[in-house]
Design a protein around this motif. Sequence first.
Motif, PDB file in Angstrom:
ATOM      1  N   ASP A 166       0.858  -1.172   0.000  1.00  0.00           N
ATOM      2  CA  ASP A 166       0.000   0.000   0.000  1.00  0.00           C
ATOM      3  C   ASP A 166       0.905   1.237   0.000  1.00  0.00           C
ATOM      4  N   LEU A 167       0.326   2.377  -0.324  1.00  0.00           N
ATOM      5  CA  LEU A 167       1.140   3.586  -0.444  1.00  0.00           C
ATOM      6  C   LEU A 167       1.048   4.449   0.822  1.00  0.00           C
ATOM      7  N   ASP A 168      -0.062   5.141   1.005  1.00  0.00           N
ATOM      8  CA  ASP A 168      -0.189   6.104   2.101  1.00  0.00           C
ATOM      9  C   ASP A 168      -0.238   5.414   3.457  1.00  0.00           C
ATOM     10  N   LEU A 201       4.024   2.682   2.716  1.00  0.00           N
ATOM     11  CA  LEU A 201       5.306   2.893   2.033  1.00  0.00           C
ATOM     12  C   LEU A 201       5.829   4.302   2.280  1.00  0.00           C
ATOM     13  N   ILE A 217       3.084  -1.887  -6.197  1.00  0.00           N
ATOM     14  CA  ILE A 217       2.392  -0.841  -5.451  1.00  0.00           C
ATOM     15  C   ILE A 217       0.899  -1.053  -5.675  1.00  0.00           C
ATOM     16  N   THR A 262      -2.520   0.723  -4.462  1.00  0.00           N
ATOM     17  CA  THR A 262      -2.924   1.927  -3.757  1.00  0.00           C
ATOM     18  C   THR A 262      -4.341   2.366  -4.093  1.00  0.00           C
ATOM     19  N   PRO A 312       0.484   6.855  -8.452  1.00  0.00           N
ATOM     20  CA  PRO A 312       1.529   7.063  -7.443  1.00  0.00           C
ATOM     21  C   PRO A 312       2.377   8.277  -7.799  1.00  0.00           C
ATOM     22  N   VAL A 349       8.060   8.303  -6.052  1.00  0.00           N
ATOM     23  CA  VAL A 349       7.894   6.991  -5.415  1.00  0.00           C
ATOM     24  C   VAL A 349       8.036   5.890  -6.454  1.00  0.00           C
ATOM     25  N   ARG A 350       7.405   6.074  -7.594  1.00  0.00           N
ATOM     26  CA  ARG A 350       7.520   5.070  -8.653  1.00  0.00           C
ATOM     27  C   ARG A 350       8.985   4.896  -9.063  1.00  0.00           C
ATOM     28  N   THR A 391      -3.872   0.810  -9.077  1.00  0.00           N
ATOM     29  CA  THR A 391      -4.383   2.063  -8.543  1.00  0.00           C
ATOM     30  C   THR A 391      -5.897   1.967  -8.371  1.00  0.00           C
TER      31      THR A 391
END
Length: 266
Positions: free
Chosen positions: A17-19, A22, A50, A52, A57, A61-62, A72
């Motif tokens: 996951d992102l927020d 990561l 990723i 998310t 993203p 980050v990518r 996404t």
Amino acid sequence: MTPPPFPARLPLLLAFDLDGTLIRDGGTELPDATAQALARLRGLGVKFAIVTGRDTPPRSVREGVQPDAVATNNGGRVEVGTELLAQAEFSLEDLQAVLAHELEGARLVLFTPETLYVDLPAGVGPEPWMLARGYRPLAEAPQEGIVKAGFYHPEVAALARRLRESHPHLVLTGAQNPYPHFLTVTPTGAHKAAALVQIAGALDVPMENVVAFGDSDNDEVMLEVAGYAVQVGTLPLLARHADHQLPGHEALGEYLNGIAAVLEGK
């Protein structure tokens, strides 16, 4: 930090996951320790995804992760390498049901892969990320190609309950901690578990060799289907799915270095 038993063998897929997992919630940059650990793992042949709720993203980050796959819109759009593997879109009937909401003064955002369409109540300005992306008025939104809807309102939980009763095939996340004032609606089948299964299959990684990392309610299904689940943070909803728990995204780099050490036989 040496991780407890997990699939210490290749092929190995780490899905993030992102927020809040990561990167910090709402952030745009990988912590240095995480970036360094990912580079070490990449050199060992580990694959990354990723997964998310965002529609895209951050570029930084990518570039730092160099993912083999990106999902996404909570899993509604899945890319493996440069190939678009799947994209879920609302039917006209479902889109109309989502738009027929009862939240007076809500901010509503509809997403296509290219554009945001935003309904802002009088006196309420756009979020910084809307300005950065660029957006158009909701009235200009097409009736086809909508991949996600987002509501911002203190009473989104009531809308979520109604939609779950009237349209149980839609995928709803948020409207509870840690995002009690934000509701995301995605089309049938657009969730992180489905995306992770597709990604693992496309990358030829068995699900038992998939490690998923997540911190919020939209990660629950992903943690449930992964061979090994790492909860980031302390959300009670995720605890029953977690094989391991990290206190926050700041601890991720150390943990990933522990995985690298196990793979290196150190």
